[in-house]
Design a protein around this motif. Structure first.
Motif, PDB file in Angstrom:
ATOM      1  N   LYS A 577       0.836  -1.193   0.000  1.00  0.00           N
ATOM      2  CA  LYS A 577       0.000   0.000   0.000  1.00  0.00           C
ATOM      3  C   LYS A 577       0.877   1.251   0.000  1.00  0.00           C
ATOM      4  CE  LYS A 577      -4.186  -1.915   0.668  1.00  0.00           C
ATOM      5  NZ  LYS A 577      -5.406  -1.593  -0.094  1.00  0.00           N
ATOM      6  N   THR A 641      -3.403   0.737  -3.621  1.00  0.00           N
ATOM      7  CA  THR A 641      -2.650  -0.510  -3.745  1.00  0.00           C
ATOM      8  C   THR A 641      -1.637  -0.385  -4.867  1.00  0.00           C
ATOM      9  OG1 THR A 641      -4.453  -1.876  -2.901  1.00  0.00           O
ATOM     10  CG2 THR A 641      -2.808  -2.969  -4.271  1.00  0.00           C
ATOM     11  N   ASP A 684       0.055  -4.546   3.924  1.00  0.00           N
ATOM     12  CA  ASP A 684      -1.073  -5.112   4.659  1.00  0.00           C
ATOM     13  C   ASP A 684      -1.037  -6.625   4.463  1.00  0.00           C
ATOM     14  OD1 ASP A 684      -1.860  -2.624   5.424  1.00  0.00           O
ATOM     15  OD2 ASP A 684      -3.680  -2.553   4.197  1.00  0.00           O
ATOM     16  N   SER A 696      -2.831  -4.496   9.126  1.00  0.00           N
ATOM     17  CA  SER A 696      -2.199  -3.386   8.416  1.00  0.00           C
ATOM     18  C   SER A 696      -0.997  -2.875   9.202  1.00  0.00           C
ATOM     19  CB  SER A 696      -3.194  -2.245   8.208  1.00  0.00           C
ATOM     20  OG  SER A 696      -2.552  -1.142   7.583  1.00  0.00           O
ATOM     21  N   GLY A 698       0.319   0.144   8.304  1.00  0.00           N
ATOM     22  CA  GLY A 698       0.367   1.514   7.807  1.00  0.00           C
ATOM     23  C   GLY A 698       0.553   2.551   8.896  1.00  0.00           C
TER      24      GLY A 698
END
Length: 753
Positions: A577, A641, A684, A696, A698
């Motif tokens: 991501k 993505t 992810d 995830s 992130g």
């Protein structure tokens, strides 16, 4: 507006440095060089080498690369050794540079002998040479004015010579690739130095060996009553309450709220998994909104550079609580007084501390605040209550003990040094205590084991959590768990033995492989594997780029011969991501160097991995950061993505989202106006085939680092239809992953339509 191409090459090598000449602790300044001047030429010291350990992140394999002192080959694989260090950030700290320059000019009022220990790029040496040059003509061979600089780390020493040559000061500064404690009067230096200029400070102040370095310098290298820049350093501390900080170390307390069957730190073994007993550097400003101050700041220790320091010291203070709360941590910082008159200061204090002596601090990554965790759940205090705080310093660290009328909290090293204890990073402790993460792992593992009465399972990484979880969920005596533990190895095995009874499983059903990198059917007693799992987590590799955990994919491929036809892989895929980001503070800290206080440093940019204002066709590296700790930040696009990695297949090259080499371009629109400095990238992990359980890593998940790729030049952007003149509203992204080298390449092109 015309398109702005920006090729982003994402690659990282982790290296460990050793030398062939000594086994002395690395905080002292190490010899790795032959003679570079007339005095040194009198000795017969041969050329030295440095060995760099280069790690392949996808296999865990490593090889030693020899770095020669005289090797200036631009194709040398060690060229980018320093790109992942904090040198560039430090040299971009204009507040630091100006403070040192002003103090050096103020201190050097006459020609004299100046010694620079831990010289780095030679910046302080050049400041000293220029300051003396303005008062007297310097002579390098016998005159009154002289600058001697020592730098022990060979790659940095080589870079220092380039910088000094670029500034035409090679005749004014004598350089030594030696530890300071290996310099000899009469051999290296003609006399003791009158002035010491040095910056060997870390976030804790003492961690780079300040005390032993000063002790040796005063004993052997400096005149009596020398002048020094800096002049003095003072450590300050403050009691704070912060639940996030507690979660970074108190796994036993966090597990009390877990709803699964795993006990990583059962009663009697509360510190079986723990953080290292030390201060931990972090950006406390990022936690200011969730931090409650429970005391005023108080002074702990003071160190005068101009006199010989003691190896150890202790102090006990009565600290008055200013609010009701629970003391979870002691936050500390230091203030540097650079001149003897007390007019020039530098502080690493958090922004909630204001002082008339220092400017408001800019964000920088090379010096942070330090956090000392209070054991367990912390110490409750009431407003007005007196807390007794004991602080101790060794040669390289500071530690604390607390007590009040009801409780004494001190660290017993014996509880943390047992052979079955695992020392993990604070963020890993927090992950293992996170209820949401544990529930995701429990749900995915139960689903994977459904219908398997006596499975053979392999844990491909260093996950003690998954090992215990699977052992608990598979009660059949014929079920078996093989844990690879490539990083934990025997320590992981001893830990499992210690907690097995508390978790209700027998070690007869658990096997730890450790050093073996690939299994055959002989290792599984001719049984095929039903379940292959990983978090993924590889102990010792936590600071690497997110996609380097694709080592799991590589391991899965190597284990293919022992997998059954219907074997389940968990996670089943990874999704790369990304998000366009405004990161002005980070971009400034990684920007290309030109002149620093008037001294040209442009020759260091490529070696240090500079990102901003790069020459055409040059790109900087992608580096791992906690985005939430990177100062000012703003998301400028939706999360998108980039590509997917299917772990049901063998590891292979991947191209963008479509896996097609000729159709792999993603076009992303911006959702907010701002200045785009680069992209944050992460993975992810999809844990189940239904895509219903996703972990995830992130920016919203504060326990994982993201990869950050800064652009060569910032780009003004805005939402489609709302762009001002000169702003971009779209960015085209194309990507490819080289599975043999573990290299990720991303191309980005900005446009207004």
């Amino acid at each position: 507006m015309p398109s702005l191409p920006s090729t982003l090459t994402l690659q990282h090598l982790t290296r460990l440095s050793l030398t062939t000449t000594t086994t002395t602790p690395t905080f002292l300044h190490r010899t790795t060089s032959k003679a570079h001047d007339a005095l040194r030429a009198m000795s017969s010291v041969p050329p030295h080498r440095m060995f760099q350990l280069r790690l392949d992140p996808l296999t865990g394999n490593s090889e030693w690369v020899v770095l020669e002192e005289e090797d200036e080959d631009p194709q040398n694989p060690t060229k980018a050794l320093l790109s992942s260090t904090s040198y560039l950030d430090m040299l971009n700290d204009s507040r630091r540079n100006t403070a040192f320059h002003e103090a050096i000019k103020k201190t050097l009022t006459r020609p004299c002998h100046v010694l620079d220990i831990g010289a780095g790029t030679g910046l302080l040496s050049m400041m000293a040479a220029k300051a003396m040059d303005s008062t007297h003509t310097m002579e390098n061979n016998g005159g009154e004015g002289m600058v001697s600089a020592c730098e022990s780390y060979l790659p940095m020493f080589k870079l220092m010579r380039k910088v000094i040559r670029a500034n035409r000061m090679e005749k004014k500064i004598r350089v030594f690739c030696k530890r300071s404690d290996e310099l000899k009067i009469g051999l290296d230096l003609p006399s003791r130095a009158d002035i010491l200029v040095s910056e060997i400070l870390d976030s804790e102040l003492l961690g780079e060996g300040l005390i032993p370095t000063l002790q040796h310098a005063h004993d052997e290298l400096l005149v009596a009553n020398p002048q020094t820049v800096p002049y003095r350093a003072t450590i300050y501390s403050q009691l704070v309450e912060c639940t996030y900080l507690r979660k970074l170390h108190d796994l036993h307390g966090s597990e009390a709220h877990a709803s699964d069957c795993v006990l990583l730190t059962p009663s009697g073994l509360e510190t079986a998994i723990c953080v290292k007993v030390q201060q931990h550097a972090m950006h406390c400003d990022a936690l200011s909104a969730e931090t409650k101050l429970l005391s005023e700041p108080f002074k702990i220790f003071e160190f005068d550079f101009w006199k010989r320091p003691d190896s150890r010291g202790e102090t006990e203070l009565q600290v008055k609580a200013t609010s009701d709360g629970i003391v979870h941590a002691v936050v500390s910082w230091w203030v540097l007084q650079l001149d003897c008159d007390g007019a020039i200061f530098y502080s690493t204090a958090p922004k909630w501390i204001s002082s008339p002596l220092t400017e408001a601090p800019d964000w920088c990554d090379h010096w942070k605040q330090c956090v000392w965790f209070i054991p367990g759940m912390g110490m409750p205090v009431s407003r007005g209550e007196q807390v007794s705080l004991e602080a101790l310093h060794s040669e390289t660290s500071v530690s604390y003990n607390l007590r009040n009328a009801n409780k004494r909290l001190e660290v017993d090293p014996r509880l943390y040094n047992s052979e079955h204890h695992l020392i993990l990073l604070p963020e890993r402790i927090a992950i293992y205590g996170d209820r949401e993460w544990r529930n995701a792992m429990l749900k995915a593992t139960r689903s994977a084991l459904e219908g398997k009465s006596s499975p053979l399972c392999i844990v491909a990484d260093d996950s003690v959590f998954l090992t215990i979880l699977i052992a608990c969920l598979t009660s059949s005596t014929s079920s078996h768990v093989i844990s690879m533990f490539p990083g934990l190895r025997e320590k992981g095995h001893m830990y499992l033995q210690a907690v097995a009874d508390a978790n209700g499983f027998s070690m007869d059903r658990v096997e730890v492989i450790g050093r073996k990198t690939c299994l055959t059917l002989d290792d599984t007693n001719q049984r095929k594997v039903d379940l292959l799992v990983g978090e993924p987590f590889y102990h010792g590799n936590e600071g690497m780029l997110p996609w380097q955990n694709l080592r799991f994919w590589k391991e899965r491929t190597k284990l293919d011969s022992v997998l059954s036809e219907d074997a389940l892989i968990m996670p089943c895929k990874g999704i790369l991501k990304a998000c366009a980001m405004s990161l002005p503070d980070l971009w400034k800290s990684r920007n290309c160097l030109s002149g620093i206080e008037g001294f040209d440093h442009s020759v260091v940019n490529e070696t240090f991995g500079a990102c901003g204002d790069l020459p055409e066709l040059k790109v900087g590296p992608c580096l791992p950061y906690f985005i939430w700790q990177c100062g000012e930040s703003k998301e400028l696009s939706e999360v998108f993505t980039v590509m997917e990695f299917n772990f049901q297949e063998h590891i292979r090259a991947c191209y963008g989202k479509t896996k097609s080499q000729f159709d792999s371009v993603l076009q992303i629109g911006f959702t907010k106006p701002g200045v785009c400095h680069g992209f944050a990238l992460w993975i992810d992990w999809v844990m189940d085939a239904k895509n219903s359980i996703v972990v995830s890593t992130g920016p919203d998940s504060r326990y994982w680092k993201q990869g950050v790729k800064l652009l060569s030049k910032p780009v003004p952007v805005g939402p489609l239809g709302l762009c001002d003149l000169g702003e971009s509203c779209l960015v085209d992204i194309s990507a490819s992953f080289d599975s043999s080298a573990g290299e990720l390449i991303i191309d980005s092109t900005f446009s207004s339509l």
